[in-house]
Design a protein around this motif. Sequence first.
Motif, PDB file in Angstrom:
ATOM      1  N   LEU A 130       0.841  -1.194   0.000  1.00 54.19           N
ATOM      2  CA  LEU A 130       0.000   0.000   0.000  1.00 54.19           C
ATOM      3  C   LEU A 130       0.875   1.243   0.000  1.00 54.19           C
ATOM      4  O   LEU A 130       2.069   1.180   0.329  1.00 54.19           O
ATOM      5  N   ILE A 131       0.287   2.367  -0.384  1.00 59.65           N
ATOM      6  CA  ILE A 131       0.968   3.647  -0.284  1.00 59.65           C
ATOM      7  C   ILE A 131       0.251   4.478   0.765  1.00 59.65           C
ATOM      8  O   ILE A 131      -0.979   4.614   0.743  1.00 59.65           O
ATOM      9  N   VAL A 132       1.019   5.004   1.713  1.00 61.54           N
ATOM     10  CA  VAL A 132       0.496   5.831   2.798  1.00 61.54           C
ATOM     11  C   VAL A 132       1.051   7.236   2.634  1.00 61.54           C
ATOM     12  O   VAL A 132       2.264   7.420   2.554  1.00 61.54           O
ATOM     13  N   THR A 133       0.170   8.221   2.582  1.00 58.95           N
ATOM     14  CA  THR A 133       0.570   9.620   2.470  1.00 58.95           C
ATOM     15  C   THR A 133       0.085  10.379   3.690  1.00 58.95           C
ATOM     16  O   THR A 133      -1.092  10.291   4.068  1.00 58.95           O
ATOM     17  N   SER A 134       0.991  11.113   4.306  1.00 57.66           N
ATOM     18  CA  SER A 134       0.635  11.973   5.440  1.00 57.66           C
ATOM     19  C   SER A 134       0.256  13.340   4.889  1.00 57.66           C
ATOM     20  O   SER A 134       1.120  14.121   4.484  1.00 57.66           O
ATOM     21  N   THR A 135      -1.023  13.644   4.830  1.00 59.89           N
ATOM     22  CA  THR A 135      -1.476  14.854   4.150  1.00 59.89           C
ATOM     23  C   THR A 135      -1.374  16.085   5.047  1.00 59.89           C
ATOM     24  O   THR A 135      -1.440  15.993   6.278  1.00 59.89           O
ATOM     25  N   SER A 136      -1.266  17.232   4.414  1.00 59.43           N
ATOM     26  CA  SER A 136      -1.238  18.490   5.154  1.00 59.43           C
ATOM     27  C   SER A 136      -2.609  18.826   5.726  1.00 59.43           C
ATOM     28  O   SER A 136      -2.734  19.727   6.564  1.00 59.43           O
ATOM     29  N   GLU A 137      -3.632  18.097   5.276  1.00 59.62           N
ATOM     30  CA  GLU A 137      -4.984  18.309   5.805  1.00 59.62           C
ATOM     31  C   GLU A 137      -5.228  17.569   7.113  1.00 59.62           C
ATOM     32  O   GLU A 137      -6.318  17.661   7.687  1.00 59.62           O
ATOM     33  N   GLY A 138      -4.242  16.814   7.588  1.00 59.40           N
ATOM     34  CA  GLY A 138      -4.351  16.200   8.902  1.00 59.40           C
ATOM     35  C   GLY A 138      -4.911  14.795   8.923  1.00 59.40           C
ATOM     36  O   GLY A 138      -5.444  14.346   9.944  1.00 59.40           O
ATOM     37  N   TYR A 139      -4.789  14.063   7.814  1.00 56.92           N
ATOM     38  CA  TYR A 139      -5.189  12.662   7.801  1.00 56.92           C
ATOM     39  C   TYR A 139      -4.195  11.871   6.961  1.00 56.92           C
ATOM     40  O   TYR A 139      -3.388  12.440   6.212  1.00 56.92           O
TER      41      TYR A 139
END
Length: 456
Positions: A130-139
């Motif tokens: 899987l690919i996990v992205t830590s977004t600037s929107e807080g999720y």
Amino acid sequence: MQRAMTVVPHLGLRLQALPLALGRPLSRAQDVLRRTPLYDFHLAHGGKMVAFAGWSLPVQYRDSHVDSHLHTRRHCSLFDVSHMLQTKILGCDRVKLMESLVVGDIAELRPNQGTLSLFTNEAGGIEDDLIVTSTSEGYLYVVSNAGCWDKDLALMQGKVRELQNMGSDVSLEVVDNALLALQGPTATQVLQAGVADDLRKLPFMTSAVMEVFGVSGCRVTRCGYTGEDGVEISVPAAAAVRLAAALLENPEVKLAGLAARDSLRLEAGLCLYGSDIDEHTTPVEGSLSWTLGKRRRAAMDFPGASVIIAQLKGKVQRRRVGLTCEGAPVRAHSPILNMEGTVIGTVTSGCPSPCLKKNVAMGYVPSEYSRPGLFNFKTPFLSKRAAAAMSAWAPTDPLLVCLPEGYGPLSFWHLSLPLCQCWLWSSSSLWGMGGIKPARPTSPWFLTLQRSYYRG
């Protein structure tokens, strides 16, 4: 991706009985298959629909599979990957949840930075990639394989409930967006015409929300599953057809299906879940130790850590390697024999490479056969004169390798032929920590370790 064997019609090159990446032709009994928002769009453009992981998806269009493959290498192609599971992990304890399931270092991701990671079980096996992205929107924005949709969702939802019962602040939402992959050396040039953001500031494995060709609320991520530069665009379902049509207005862009997607990923040396890796394969055996975060290795706090770390420190019995051969393509599940006729391993994926003009494959062999270099092996379907050359991969350091074609580590890995885009990696970009820049090596024998382009 999930595995299922099937025979497909002639598609321009002699293709093997490929995994579920080519699916099964649709029948009346399969009308219950799920459809992406682009289903009618595919039919209108000549898409030949097949069953894949419970979805109806195009295996190819009016162009042959090989033409689509080569167009992606020379220009860029648009793939519908809306069948992938997209989720959001929200709450203050979102990193805690994800790190209880995967091997990667999620806590150290910068805003809008992503990484490839692996769900593992207590035996050290890979449950999915899987690919996990830590977004600037807080999720956390998570994309995983369609073939593992049910088990991945159950795994994450079960952990959410467990942590919530312990008082943790965490929740999960399924993202009901379409997902389009624009892949090829001219992909960002095409996309740049439709966005205000400077895509030169969107390095590999980073993500941003932007308006794309008039469609707002799109998340654009610099990643892919072809070995080429490109992006994946998570777009509101209602606007997916409008965005696809806008992209196709550029003559650089053509539609491509599952057949090209499979041969492109194999030509680039990328794993297919359910074939090349599965719940019985550890990251070390699958030559994916680089997905293990340094801090996570030290803490040994991920599922199966005791098994995986022991393999890292000791000796693993088998490893995934790359194969090239002359003559007929090597089939998945074919036994690998040494020249004395002893079975030493099994082929997991294989097909003709349209760019390299030879057959490429992956398989597992004992560790003593996986050392970098060249040696002979055979399968029951190859004569000694048609013996294949097995080249062991050595995915240890993120280096640019310069070796003659057909020799040494990663011998069939994305060569910088005129058809192909070659990338020069820094150690930071390999781990998804920084940017990449296109390189045009002077030698035609440069090979590049494009391991992070791993998608399912």
